[in-house]
Each structure stands twice: as C-alpha cells, then as structure tokens.
Design an enzyme around this catalytic site. Structure first.
Site, PDB file in Angstrom:
ATOM      1  N   LYS A  45     105.968  -3.970  63.819  1.00  0.00           N
ATOM      2  CA  LYS A  45     104.757  -4.783  63.644  1.00  0.00           C
ATOM      3  C   LYS A  45     104.680  -5.386  62.253  1.00  0.00           C
ATOM      4  O   LYS A  45     103.721  -6.044  61.899  1.00  0.00           O
ATOM      5  CB  LYS A  45     103.504  -3.935  63.944  1.00  0.00           C
ATOM      6  CG  LYS A  45     103.421  -3.500  65.393  1.00  0.00           C
ATOM      7  CD  LYS A  45     102.505  -2.324  65.619  1.00  0.00           C
ATOM      8  CE  LYS A  45     101.064  -2.608  65.563  1.00  0.00           C
ATOM      9  NZ  LYS A  45     100.235  -1.441  65.931  1.00  0.00           N
ATOM     10  N   LYS A  47     103.882  -4.183  59.624  1.00  0.00           N
ATOM     11  CA  LYS A  47     102.645  -3.750  58.955  1.00  0.00           C
ATOM     12  C   LYS A  47     102.965  -2.600  58.012  1.00  0.00           C
ATOM     13  O   LYS A  47     103.624  -1.640  58.397  1.00  0.00           O
ATOM     14  CB  LYS A  47     101.612  -3.251  59.972  1.00  0.00           C
ATOM     15  CG  LYS A  47     100.864  -4.332  60.741  1.00  0.00           C
ATOM     16  CD  LYS A  47      99.711  -3.701  61.541  1.00  0.00           C
ATOM     17  CE  LYS A  47      98.844  -4.745  62.213  1.00  0.00           C
ATOM     18  NZ  LYS A  47      97.668  -4.129  62.883  1.00  0.00           N
TER      19      LYS A  47
HETATM   20  N1  C2G Z   1      89.779  -4.629  66.790  1.00  0.00           N
HETATM   21  C1  C2G Z   1      88.532  -5.147  67.134  1.00  0.00           C
HETATM   22  N2  C2G Z   1      87.828  -5.848  66.221  1.00  0.00           N
HETATM   23  C2  C2G Z   1      88.311  -6.040  64.974  1.00  0.00           C
HETATM   24  C3  C2G Z   1      89.565  -5.511  64.606  1.00  0.00           C
HETATM   25  C4  C2G Z   1      90.290  -4.797  65.542  1.00  0.00           C
HETATM   26  O1  C2G Z   1      88.067  -4.972  68.272  1.00  0.00           O
HETATM   27  N3  C2G Z   1      87.564  -6.753  64.084  1.00  0.00           N
HETATM   28  C5  C2G Z   1      90.526  -3.892  67.813  1.00  0.00           C
HETATM   29  C6  C2G Z   1      91.866  -4.546  68.149  1.00  0.00           C
HETATM   30  O2  C2G Z   1      91.692  -5.596  69.093  1.00  0.00           O
HETATM   31  C7  C2G Z   1      92.644  -3.364  68.722  1.00  0.00           C
HETATM   32  C8  C2G Z   1      92.089  -2.160  67.935  1.00  0.00           C
HETATM   33  O3  C2G Z   1      90.852  -2.603  67.336  1.00  0.00           O
HETATM   34  O4  C2G Z   1      92.330  -3.197  70.114  1.00  0.00           O
HETATM   35  C9  C2G Z   1      93.033  -1.695  66.849  1.00  0.00           C
HETATM   36  O5  C2G Z   1      93.331  -2.804  66.021  1.00  0.00           O
HETATM   37  P1  C2G Z   1      94.661  -2.714  65.108  1.00  0.00           P
HETATM   38  O6  C2G Z   1      94.669  -1.450  64.365  1.00  0.00           O
HETATM   39  O7  C2G Z   1      94.800  -4.034  64.407  1.00  0.00           O
HETATM   40  O8  C2G Z   1      95.788  -2.599  66.255  1.00  0.00           O
HETATM   41  P2  C2G Z   1      96.982  -3.586  66.551  1.00  0.00           P
HETATM   42  O9  C2G Z   1      97.750  -3.843  65.319  1.00  0.00           O
HETATM   43  O10 C2G Z   1      96.404  -4.726  67.321  1.00  0.00           O
HETATM   44  O11 C2G Z   1      97.940  -2.665  67.463  1.00  0.00           O
HETATM   45  O12 C2G Z   1     100.541  -1.500  71.237  1.00  0.00           O
HETATM   46  C10 C2G Z   1      99.368  -2.136  70.775  1.00  0.00           C
HETATM   47  C11 C2G Z   1      99.305  -2.164  69.270  1.00  0.00           C
HETATM   48  O13 C2G Z   1      99.520  -0.874  68.727  1.00  0.00           O
HETATM   49  C12 C2G Z   1      97.955  -2.713  68.831  1.00  0.00           C
END
Ligand code: C2G
Length: 129
Positions: A45, A47
């Site tokens: 990712k 990240k």
């Molecule tokens: N999220 C949200 N609102 C935000 C930020 C994040 O609803 N303002 C939600 C994202 O849509 C996700 C969850 O919180 O469903 C976790 O976000 P992240 O930690 O950014 O996860 P991500 O990098 O999208 O990883 O296999 C799937 C991945 O692991 C998802």
C-alpha cells in the site's frame, strides 16, 4: 450471532475511523477488524505508518465497537477470513466501492459513506504546516 468484518490501516486513528467502526458494528453483533501489518502497508500500500502494528492494534482493541483484531497480511486473504470467521457482512468505506464485490459470493458486502474532510494524510499535512 451476526459477524461483521472490516479491513484497514487505522494509523493515527481519528473520528472518521470511529464513525466507520461504529456503523460496521451496528450491522451485527460482533466486529472483526483485519488490521494491515507494517509489512503489508509498506510493500502493498506504499504506506509508512506513524504507529507500529502493535500500537495500532492496542488502540483498536480499546474501542468499544471492536471485538477482535486480526492481521491483514495480503490482499488475497479476505475470502479465507470470511470463511474462517463465519462472517456474515463485509464492510468498507465507499472509497472502495465495487473493489470487493467478489465477496458477494460468500457474504453481504456493504460500502459505507466515508466521513468527509478527515484523513490520516490530512492530519500529517496539517501538522507539517
Ligand atoms: N474511513 C472513513 N472515513 C475517513 C477515513 C477512513 O470512513 N475519513 C474508512 C475507510 O474507508 C476504511 C477505514 O476507514 O474503510 C480504514 O481506512 P484506512 O485505514 O485508510 O484503510 P485503507 O488504507 O483504505 O485499507 O484491504 C483493505 C485495505 O486494508 C483498506
């Protein structure tokens, strides 16, 4: 017991994450969070997390909506997770809409509206001002 699963990095956990976890939990009785490992985040990712997996796990386990935290080590583990944990509903924020529809063969798939204006990236940028 209706079991829900969601996946994510949850670094610098914020109210957008909490809103997601709360709504996910409300779709069932038990919420599993598959938390991206440091290796998965970096290799797949691109990240770099501020908090280590252990710290992010500790934070998630302290949230009332979360019942179990498991590691997310690869993109391909979701079908196995859904079967292994007898998951009824898979939930993700709608930035992922459509990306996990293949799971509809195994469980309900729900994409929930993201909380606008907040993100880990935004927090980091604001702090560097
Ligand atoms: N999220 C949200 N609102 C935000 C930020 C994040 O609803 N303002 C939600 C994202 O849509 C996700 C969850 O919180 O469903 C976790 O976000 P992240 O930690 O950014 O996860 P991500 O990098 O999208 O990883 O296999 C799937 C991945 O692991 C998802």
């Amino acid at each position: 017991m209706k079991r829900v699963i969601t996946y994510g990095t949850f670094d610098l956990i914020h109210y957008g994450h909490i809103n997601l976890l709360k709504r996910a939990r409300e779709l069932g009785d038990y919420l599993i969070v598959a938390l991206s490992t440091d290796e998965f985040n970096w290799n797949s990712k691109q990240k770099k997390c501020y908090f280590s997996y252990q710290k992010r796990q500790q934070l998630l386990e302290a949230i009332r909506y979360v019942d179990l935290v498991i590691p997310e080590e690869c993109w391909e583990q979701k079908v196995n997770d859904v079967q292994l944990y007898h998951v009824d509903t898979f939930v993700m924020g709608d930035d992922w809409t459509g990306k996990f529809d293949f799971l509809k063969d195994y469980c309900q798939v729900v994409y929930l509206p993201r909380t606008p204006e907040i993100s880990t990236t935004q927090i980091k940028e604001d702090l560097h001002q």
